[in-house]
Each structure stands twice: as C-alpha cells, then as structure tokens.
Scaffold this motif. Structure first.
Motif, PDB file in Angstrom:
ATOM      1  N   ASN A   1       0.815  -1.220   0.000  1.00  0.00           N
ATOM      2  CA  ASN A   1       0.000   0.000   0.000  1.00  0.00           C
ATOM      3  C   ASN A   1       0.845   1.265   0.000  1.00  0.00           C
TER       4      ASN A   1
ATOM      5  N   SER B   1       3.007   3.919  -3.147  1.00  0.00           N
ATOM      6  CA  SER B   1       3.261   4.134  -4.564  1.00  0.00           C
ATOM      7  C   SER B   1       4.542   3.403  -4.967  1.00  0.00           C
TER       8      SER B   1
ATOM      9  N   SER C   1       7.149   4.587  -6.396  1.00  0.00           N
ATOM     10  CA  SER C   1       8.337   5.374  -6.038  1.00  0.00           C
ATOM     11  C   SER C   1       8.646   5.257  -4.548  1.00  0.00           C
ATOM     12  N   GLU C   2       7.601   5.232  -3.703  1.00  0.00           N
ATOM     13  CA  GLU C   2       7.819   5.052  -2.269  1.00  0.00           C
ATOM     14  C   GLU C   2       8.347   3.647  -1.982  1.00  0.00           C
TER      15      GLU C   2
ATOM     16  N   SER D   1       3.622  -0.366 -10.675  1.00  0.00           N
ATOM     17  CA  SER D   1       2.340   0.119 -10.178  1.00  0.00           C
ATOM     18  C   SER D   1       1.312  -1.005 -10.154  1.00  0.00           C
TER      19      SER D   1
ATOM     20  N   ARG E   1      -3.756   2.950  -7.630  1.00  0.00           N
ATOM     21  CA  ARG E   1      -3.502   4.206  -6.921  1.00  0.00           C
ATOM     22  C   ARG E   1      -2.932   3.935  -5.540  1.00  0.00           C
ATOM     23  N   ASN E   2      -1.755   4.487  -5.266  1.00  0.00           N
ATOM     24  CA  ASN E   2      -1.052   4.311  -3.996  1.00  0.00           C
ATOM     25  C   ASN E   2      -0.810   2.839  -3.668  1.00  0.00           C
ATOM     26  N   GLN E   3      -0.641   2.027  -4.699  1.00  0.00           N
ATOM     27  CA  GLN E   3      -0.324   0.620  -4.497  1.00  0.00           C
ATOM     28  C   GLN E   3       0.727   0.193  -5.507  1.00  0.00           C
ATOM     29  N   ALA E   4       1.595  -0.707  -5.085  1.00  0.00           N
ATOM     30  CA  ALA E   4       2.651  -1.209  -5.948  1.00  0.00           C
ATOM     31  C   ALA E   4       2.771  -2.709  -5.773  1.00  0.00           C
TER      32      ALA E   4
ATOM     33  N   ASN F   1      -6.206   6.719  -0.163  1.00  0.00           N
ATOM     34  CA  ASN F   1      -7.112   6.735  -1.310  1.00  0.00           C
ATOM     35  C   ASN F   1      -8.517   7.223  -0.950  1.00  0.00           C
TER      36      ASN F   1
END
Length: 153
Positions: free
Chosen positions: A12, A14, A16-17, A34, A37-40, A76
């Motif tokens: 949970n 991004s 990049s994070e 990816s 949204r806000n998940q990788a 989100n």
C-alpha cells in the motif's frame, strides 16, 4: 521488457515510495511496478528470512501476497490529504476497510486524542469520504449527528 519471474508482494504505497524503502535492500527484489492508486507490486525471489525482512519494510502500510487480499490504503479515501492520512496511520488506521469497520466518529476521537488541535473538518472528511462525497456536501443535519456522536462516551 518482459516482466521478470518471481513472487509478488502487493503493498500500500506508490511504486516510487516502495523503491525508496527498498533502496539498498537487494535480497531478490527484481522489479517494482504500479498496481493501482497508492499501491505497488514488488516482484521478488526472496524466501525465508529475506522474505520476512522484505515484508517488514511494508508492515506499517500493509502488504499481501495476493492483490485481492490487500485493502485499499487510507490515502485513497476521498477528501483526505497527507496530514490527515498520517494522523490516521498514527492511530493504526491504515486502510479504508479499517475505517469502515470502526466508523468515522471513533476514528476522529482517536486522532483527536493524539492531535488535540484537529478540527471537525476531519470528521466531515472521513464521513463524507466513506460515502464517496465531497465533505462540503454533508448537510447541517448530518454534521450535527456526527458532532453529537463524537461527544457521547
């Protein structure tokens, strides 16, 4: 380029994070991409202790080996900014599902205990976000009910 082979760890944050958290980690991490949204998704070959260390990097935000088991991160939720999301994480509300389970009034009270200066706008944002509405669309009657619920012990 083809997706590398390996196991998937859905997290949970991004991409990049996720990359920032994994900088210098190695231990079988093949790729980060990816997953929404806000998940990788972290594609890896880590096992045993290395897998536990990899999972520990994301313990504060939530992770899963299957995409369906990963609940949507609190960031989100409609109406929330980074500060509000951080406050919710401080009281261990990390996903929208957790917020739904405890409700906006209890979440607001928990945040208020740690952040006394927080305003009722957070309460409006939480309640409206769970309804997928803009917080300014809440009626005065809805706001009064929410305010009264926060004052009850």
């Amino acid at each position: 380029m083809a997706t590398p082979k390996g196991s998937h760890l859905f997290v949970n944050v991004s991409p990049s994070e996720a990359r920032r958290r994994l900088k210098g980690f190695g231990h079988g991490v093949r790729k980060v991409q990816s997953s929404g949204r806000n998940q990788a998704v972290v594609i890896h070959t880590a096992t045993g202790q290395h897998l536990l260390e990899l999972e520990a990097k994301f313990a504060d935000v939530g992770f899963s080996s299957t995409e369906n088991d990963l609940n949507e991160p609190i960031e989100n939720l409609r109406n929330l900014g980074p500060a509000s999301a951080t406050w919710l994480r401080e009281v261990e509300i990390t996903t929208i599902a957790e917020l739904e389970r405890i409700g906006p009034t209890l979440a607001y009270r928990l945040v208020k205990q740690k952040q006394p200066a927080v305003s009722l706008n957070l309460l409006w944002a939480l309640a409206a976000g769970l309804l997928d509405q803009d917080w300014r669309e809440l009626s005065d009657e809805q706001k009064d009910k929410l305010r009264q619920a926060t004052e009850e012990d």
